[in-house]
Design a protein around this motif. Sequence first.
Motif, PDB file in Angstrom:
ATOM      1  N   ASP A 137       0.829  -1.218   0.000  1.00 27.06           N
ATOM      2  CA  ASP A 137       0.000   0.000   0.000  1.00 27.06           C
ATOM      3  C   ASP A 137       0.859   1.261   0.000  1.00 27.06           C
ATOM      4  OD1 ASP A 137      -2.315  -1.469  -0.031  1.00 27.06           O
ATOM      5  OD2 ASP A 137      -2.778  -1.189   2.094  1.00 27.06           O
ATOM      6  N   ALA A 138       1.924   1.243   0.797  1.00 29.47           N
ATOM      7  CA  ALA A 138       2.772   2.431   0.941  1.00 29.47           C
ATOM      8  C   ALA A 138       3.897   2.474  -0.083  1.00 29.47           C
ATOM      9  CB  ALA A 138       3.361   2.472   2.354  1.00 29.47           C
ATOM     10  N   LYS A 139       3.996   1.427  -0.906  1.00 31.36           N
ATOM     11  CA  LYS A 139       5.089   1.328  -1.883  1.00 31.36           C
ATOM     12  C   LYS A 139       6.443   1.559  -1.212  1.00 31.36           C
ATOM     13  CE  LYS A 139       2.103   2.823  -5.675  1.00 31.36           C
ATOM     14  NZ  LYS A 139       1.860   3.809  -6.758  1.00 31.36           N
ATOM     15  N   LEU A 140       6.645   0.834  -0.110  1.00 27.96           N
ATOM     16  CA  LEU A 140       7.856   1.015   0.690  1.00 27.96           C
ATOM     17  C   LEU A 140       9.100   0.636  -0.106  1.00 27.96           C
ATOM     18  CD1 LEU A 140       6.840  -0.410   4.196  1.00 27.96           C
ATOM     19  CD2 LEU A 140       7.002   1.982   3.493  1.00 27.96           C
ATOM     20  N   ALA A 141      10.155   1.376   0.112  1.00 30.12           N
ATOM     21  CA  ALA A 141      11.455   1.037  -0.474  1.00 30.12           C
ATOM     22  C   ALA A 141      12.128   0.004   0.416  1.00 30.12           C
ATOM     23  CB  ALA A 141      12.325   2.283  -0.578  1.00 30.12           C
ATOM     24  N   LEU A 142      12.838  -0.920  -0.210  1.00 30.41           N
ATOM     25  CA  LEU A 142      13.556  -1.952   0.540  1.00 30.41           C
ATOM     26  C   LEU A 142      14.919  -1.387   0.930  1.00 30.41           C
ATOM     27  CD1 LEU A 142      13.618  -4.841   1.606  1.00 30.41           C
ATOM     28  CD2 LEU A 142      14.501  -5.570  -0.622  1.00 30.41           C
ATOM     29  N   THR A 143      15.028  -0.945   2.164  1.00 33.34           N
ATOM     30  CA  THR A 143      16.270  -0.305   2.617  1.00 33.34           C
ATOM     31  C   THR A 143      17.269  -1.306   3.178  1.00 33.34           C
ATOM     32  OG1 THR A 143      15.270   0.127   4.783  1.00 33.34           O
ATOM     33  CG2 THR A 143      15.092   1.864   3.110  1.00 33.34           C
TER      34      THR A 143
END
Length: 863
Positions: free
Chosen positions: A774-780
């Motif tokens: 949903d948040a289109k999180l970046a894979l850090t």
Amino acid sequence: MASLNSLRHLVQTHPIIDNHAHNLLSRDVAADYDSYPLESITSEAHGRALENARATLPLLRATNQLAELYDTPCATWDDVVAAHSLWVENDYDGLIRRSLEGTQALLLDDLLSDEDVESYDWHDQFTGSATKRIVRIEAVAATIIGDLMSTERKEGETVWSKFRQRFLDVIDRAMDEPAVVGFKSVVCYRTGLDVDPYSGDEDLLTASLHRVLDSGTRRSGYRVEEKPLNDWLVQQTLKAISFKKRAGIVKPMQFHTGLGDNDISLVKANPAYLQPLIEQYENADIVLLHSAYPYTREAGYLACVYPNVYLDLGEVFPMVSREAQEKILRESLEITPTNRILWSTDGHYHPETFWLANKQFRQALEKVLVEYVQLGDYNVPQAKMAAADILFHNSNRLYKLNLEPNIVHDAAVSKVQPSLPSDPLDAFLLQNPDIEYVWMQWLDYTATTRVRMFPVEEFVRIARKERRVGISQAVCCMLHDDTVLPQGSTTGQFYMEPDLNSLYRNGGLPSTAAPSASVMTFWRSEDGTAFEGCPRSTLQNIADKIHSEHKMQLKFGFEIEVVFMKAAKGQRTGHVTEYNPATTNHSWSQMTSETRQLIPLLEEITRTLASIGIRLEQFHAESAPGQFEFVLPPAAPLTAVDSLLAARQVITAVAEQHGLRATLHPRAVPGGVGNAAHAHVSIDPPTHEDAFLAGILDHYPSITAFTLSSEASYERVRSGIWAGSEWVTWGFQNREAPMRKIGPGHWEFKSLDGLANMYLAMAALLAGGNIGLDAKLALTVKECTVDAATLSHSQRADLGITTMIPKTLEESLENLELHTSNTFKDLLGTELVKNYGTVKRAEIVRLREMSEEARRLWLLERY
């Protein structure tokens, strides 16, 4: 007649896995008949010879049949061409969608052409599953040669060594590429199927390569048509396939055999020439394509006597007449096992090639199987199994696709076929008329399976909603020993609603027990709506949300680890005082003298599971004394968890019949390797896999409140025991990372054991993934290739590894209750999170009141 109708229905409607086809043309060239003549859909002829195709029976038959596809009359081939052109201009996608109706998966040899065609994954929009690739090895070789010639050309050995290494590198990468499920050779076209099974010498191969280099240009390309070199390509690919198969990676080799255009040597297209090669590479699965026509019997013989050979029935549909097709099918069935026969269209360029092939094959298959039933050679169930295997299951197994067939039910057939009622309860009772009792089950927050048992007549009333079974809401705040916590209420109830899709026959019970079945249940409120706190509804709701909002298919696959133990009883009381491993001379994946004594138990478990529809992928000894692993096939989330619980129930029951206790205790043997319940999680398509993974990693310390749900679970959270180590991270094929990436959109989740309520555990995992999507999180967090516990603080910081996996259940609960996002709690249900935390904290107190030995015995007896 009714039974034959069910057979006809299955043949005409069962989904198809097309195990060999090619890419479709792009819309802008789909009506370019000078480059791609439409007559080629029924003929292998080219050039002037193709002008005669309009006078052939296959093309005339196609003319009449295509009127159905186009939904317009077609009296002549010119009408077909006009209709095709109109569809291409107005609705090319619609034509493709019609042509691929009923096709669930495509395996494409997408190196037939690199011009004017759509990419392999473009085809996904028209089928129910991700399209997979078949790598054509001669095309790989030609591409490498072209690349070599575009750079400065070196002399002799250098050119050969460069080509050799690049080819082997490409094959090796393809072996590890999830989108690639197999390889293909057209050596039949180039130098014939009399392939030398042994590699030639370097001088011969170098000279052969140079002749290929001299025969082409960068503009015209390089056709690899040198017997020493062509044979070497085949040999090296089969060597790679054989080597990888030992590591569990199975990717078959397809060979063009028989029918082809005029540059084939028809004599050397006989698959009998492959016999020495088949024997030499017995660990490589080999598919003989195109019915090997006109050498179908020879191919069928090879598939009969060699366990690594399969016969494909493609291409002759629609290239030969109806009578020839039926004859080819009958010849295939003469001695070839039906579990060794595959279906493909060899569809290419034009959508009509797929439609005609599937239509004509279903017609031939129906006629042949119905006649065999009428003659008494098959009964109806045998014929239906053969049809389903050929159309779908054989390819599904061979290429390790792990698909569930999208069965379309036909109500009209049900009316004339009592043996296949539309209602799942009727179908189950018809197949199991001896069932006397049904166990309605649910899994509470302590992961205890609770059961109510009903005579089958009463269960039918419940399933028909003629009566309801209420359960006190107190179970939401209840411990193992039925203690209701002060936070719980003894007022109010929910109602159990059986999920008939989870209904299965009980297996492994004592022979004196009456035949019975089990079914999992949903919790419903007074008005029939979902009751917040139901573990199964929670998992289903989050899975449905991901599917509907992100267009992703989810699958879970579980590994069951158990330790088989023998009870030791006190002499005076006769009560169990200790459990000891059933084997001590024991190690991972080894057969010892003690392990062999348990083979009858392991095989009985496997057979019993198969009898209730759960077919293991494998089973083997694990590392701890008495420890074994059983690997379940992947399935949709709710089905996968239901099957897991059913399988555990069978394993426990069968073990009891052998006088053993099968335990899921996380550290059943002090000092031994722990018991896990590793879960494989996959999303398809894997387009946003990084965001999905990022959401899980962000919420990991809260997820473990559900996945490591007992204080005993945290005995496995340590480095060096292949349990995912101690830090929240991920790594490709890193077994000391808690999230082991296996391929695009496919991970193994390791912070999980058998004491978890698996519905809630997997719901928590998906909740984290959904938030990431949903948040289109970046894979850090970067990929970790080692055990993160062995890295320095700065090394972990460079990889973005900052969070430790909680070391206690209290720490996980604190993260869940105080430090996680409201969105995460809302997805699971705020009331569920509150009650779950209440139960788990009370459980901690109760277990800490016991001595270490008493606590261990208490857990061994319950899990």
